[in-house]
Design a protein around this motif. Structure first.
Motif, PDB file in Angstrom:
ATOM      1  N   TYR A   4      40.337  31.497  47.152  1.00 55.92           N
ATOM      2  CA  TYR A   4      41.019  31.276  45.725  1.00 55.92           C
ATOM      3  C   TYR A   4      42.136  32.520  45.440  1.00 55.92           C
ATOM      4  O   TYR A   4      42.035  33.457  45.730  1.00 55.92           O
ATOM      5  N   LEU A   5      43.169  31.688  44.728  1.00 55.44           N
ATOM      6  CA  LEU A   5      44.211  32.612  44.689  1.00 55.44           C
ATOM      7  C   LEU A   5      43.941  33.203  43.031  1.00 55.44           C
ATOM      8  O   LEU A   5      43.631  32.780  42.195  1.00 55.44           O
ATOM      9  N   SER A   6      44.176  34.647  43.296  1.00 55.56           N
ATOM     10  CA  SER A   6      43.924  35.377  42.044  1.00 55.56           C
ATOM     11  C   SER A   6      42.699  35.326  41.107  1.00 55.56           C
ATOM     12  O   SER A   6      42.844  35.311  39.744  1.00 55.56           O
ATOM     13  N   GLY A   7      41.737  34.593  41.578  1.00 56.22           N
ATOM     14  CA  GLY A   7      40.481  34.458  40.869  1.00 56.22           C
ATOM     15  C   GLY A   7      40.430  32.959  39.940  1.00 56.22           C
ATOM     16  O   GLY A   7      39.552  32.900  39.723  1.00 56.22           O
ATOM     17  N   ASN A   8      41.741  32.424  39.979  1.00 53.99           N
ATOM     18  CA  ASN A   8      41.748  31.239  39.279  1.00 53.99           C
ATOM     19  C   ASN A   8      41.443  30.238  40.358  1.00 53.99           C
ATOM     20  O   ASN A   8      41.455  30.206  41.295  1.00 53.99           O
ATOM     21  N   ARG A   9      40.805  29.240  39.807  1.00 53.69           N
ATOM     22  CA  ARG A   9      40.381  27.899  40.595  1.00 53.69           C
ATOM     23  C   ARG A   9      41.166  26.624  40.088  1.00 53.69           C
ATOM     24  O   ARG A   9      40.298  25.797  39.529  1.00 53.69           O
ATOM     25  N   PRO A  10      42.412  26.407  40.130  1.00 55.33           N
ATOM     26  CA  PRO A  10      42.879  25.156  39.979  1.00 55.33           C
ATOM     27  C   PRO A  10      42.207  24.045  40.716  1.00 55.33           C
ATOM     28  O   PRO A  10      42.133  24.558  41.995  1.00 55.33           O
ATOM     29  N   THR A  11      42.038  23.029  40.289  1.00 55.14           N
ATOM     30  CA  THR A  11      41.460  21.942  41.033  1.00 55.14           C
ATOM     31  C   THR A  11      42.086  20.614  41.075  1.00 55.14           C
ATOM     32  O   THR A  11      42.855  20.300  40.182  1.00 55.14           O
ATOM     33  N   LYS A 111      31.259  47.047  51.680  1.00 53.21           N
ATOM     34  CA  LYS A 111      32.111  46.688  52.641  1.00 53.21           C
ATOM     35  C   LYS A 111      33.513  46.412  52.308  1.00 53.21           C
ATOM     36  O   LYS A 111      34.338  47.074  52.727  1.00 53.21           O
ATOM     37  N   VAL A 112      33.467  45.308  51.470  1.00 59.42           N
ATOM     38  CA  VAL A 112      34.791  44.801  51.401  1.00 59.42           C
ATOM     39  C   VAL A 112      35.539  45.291  50.027  1.00 59.42           C
ATOM     40  O   VAL A 112      36.773  45.368  49.900  1.00 59.42           O
ATOM     41  N   THR A 113      34.582  45.941  49.178  1.00 56.11           N
ATOM     42  CA  THR A 113      34.956  46.624  47.721  1.00 56.11           C
ATOM     43  C   THR A 113      35.615  45.840  46.780  1.00 56.11           C
ATOM     44  O   THR A 113      36.074  46.089  45.967  1.00 56.11           O
ATOM     45  N   HIS A 114      35.553  44.581  46.936  1.00 52.62           N
ATOM     46  CA  HIS A 114      35.651  43.370  46.076  1.00 52.62           C
ATOM     47  C   HIS A 114      34.805  42.678  45.712  1.00 52.62           C
ATOM     48  O   HIS A 114      33.812  42.386  46.579  1.00 52.62           O
ATOM     49  N   MET A 115      34.619  41.999  44.676  1.00 51.51           N
ATOM     50  CA  MET A 115      33.681  41.245  44.259  1.00 51.51           C
ATOM     51  C   MET A 115      33.618  39.730  44.986  1.00 51.51           C
ATOM     52  O   MET A 115      34.748  39.071  44.785  1.00 51.51           O
ATOM     53  N   PRO A 116      32.611  39.518  45.850  1.00 51.26           N
ATOM     54  CA  PRO A 116      32.690  38.187  46.094  1.00 51.26           C
ATOM     55  C   PRO A 116      31.915  37.130  45.449  1.00 51.26           C
ATOM     56  O   PRO A 116      31.471  37.604  44.508  1.00 51.26           O
ATOM     57  N   GLY A 117      31.942  35.788  45.734  1.00 50.57           N
ATOM     58  CA  GLY A 117      31.027  34.906  45.256  1.00 50.57           C
ATOM     59  C   GLY A 117      30.087  34.489  46.169  1.00 50.57           C
ATOM     60  O   GLY A 117      30.418  34.214  47.421  1.00 50.57           O
ATOM     61  N   VAL A 145      41.208  40.177  46.616  1.00 48.57           N
ATOM     62  CA  VAL A 145      40.831  40.890  45.581  1.00 48.57           C
ATOM     63  C   VAL A 145      39.642  40.273  44.818  1.00 48.57           C
ATOM     64  O   VAL A 145      39.069  39.569  45.582  1.00 48.57           O
ATOM     65  N   ASP A 146      39.316  40.856  43.920  1.00 52.32           N
ATOM     66  CA  ASP A 146      37.981  40.570  43.095  1.00 52.32           C
ATOM     67  C   ASP A 146      38.083  38.958  42.723  1.00 52.32           C
ATOM     68  O   ASP A 146      38.996  38.349  42.438  1.00 52.32           O
ATOM     69  N   CYS A 147      36.772  38.399  42.931  1.00 53.82           N
ATOM     70  CA  CYS A 147      36.639  36.955  42.552  1.00 53.82           C
ATOM     71  C   CYS A 147      36.233  36.823  41.031  1.00 53.82           C
ATOM     72  O   CYS A 147      35.176  36.888  40.727  1.00 53.82           O
ATOM     73  N   LEU A 148      37.256  36.793  40.384  1.00 48.25           N
ATOM     74  CA  LEU A 148      37.171  36.752  38.723  1.00 48.25           C
ATOM     75  C   LEU A 148      36.670  35.403  38.281  1.00 48.25           C
ATOM     76  O   LEU A 148      37.453  34.295  38.759  1.00 48.25           O
ATOM     77  N   GLY A 149      35.780  35.278  37.646  1.00 53.77           N
ATOM     78  CA  GLY A 149      35.283  34.144  37.050  1.00 53.77           C
ATOM     79  C   GLY A 149      34.229  33.282  38.100  1.00 53.77           C
ATOM     80  O   GLY A 149      33.836  32.347  37.520  1.00 53.77           O
TER      81      GLY A 149
END
Length: 165
Positions: A4-11, A111-117, A145-149
């Motif tokens: 997902y790009l920049s944590g946003n999820r356009p569909t 290990k990744v240092t970013h929030m996964p989903g 990057v972090d998976c925001l949202g």
């Protein structure tokens, strides 16, 4: 794994290009290894890739120029993170065993240092099982990057099954 790009999820963006496995035939072996479907009972990854393309990735056509370029960029990002290896290093294996959802999430994030989903569904016996890992990429598709949202434990109970695939 979804990108997902920049944590946003356009569909479901309108697209002139329909999913075609033949457009990325030289990527399918790498996609099969690095972006397999964890869905049971079907283990057909092509169905997953088509779903991801139709629902999410059509929204990135302008950025990447089409299906091949999108999946190529996703694979390049995946090369920076070997989720199955880092889970294995934490003693978590796709062997049908049950694990703590928190342990799965923490093993990836440490290990990744970013929030996964991570997301779960139910198997045929009603057990919650690991269904999807999500790592998010920044808009250019060059770094994670972090998976925001995204819910960190989407539809998962504390104990989840990691199905064999």
């Amino acid at each position: 794994m979804a990108l997902y790009l920049s944590g946003n999820r356009p569909t479901n963006c309108k697209s002139k290009c329909h999913f075609s496995l033949s457009k990325m035939s030289n990527l399918t072996k790498s996609l099969g290894k690095n972006w397999p479907s964890l869905s049971c009972p079907s283990r057909r990854s092509e169905k997953l890739w088509k779903h991801e393309w139709q629902k999410y990735e059509t929204c990135s056509e302008e950025l990447f120029g089409g299906q091949y370029q999108y999946f190529h960029a996703a694979l390049n990002l995946l090369k920076t993170v070997d989720i199955l290896k880092l889970l294995s290093d934490a003693g978590i294996h796709p062997n049908g065993s049950f694990y703590s959802a928190s342990a799965v999430y923490s093993a990836i994030q440490s290990k990744v240092t970013h929030m996964p989903g991570i997301a779960c569904n139910e198997d045929k016996t009603g057990n919650k099982q690991l269904y999807q890992f999500s790592m998010c990429g920044e808009t250019a598709g060059t770094k994670i990057v972090d998976c925001l949202g995204l819910s960190s434990h989407g539809k998962c109970s504390e104990k989840i099954k990691f199905p064999s695939f």
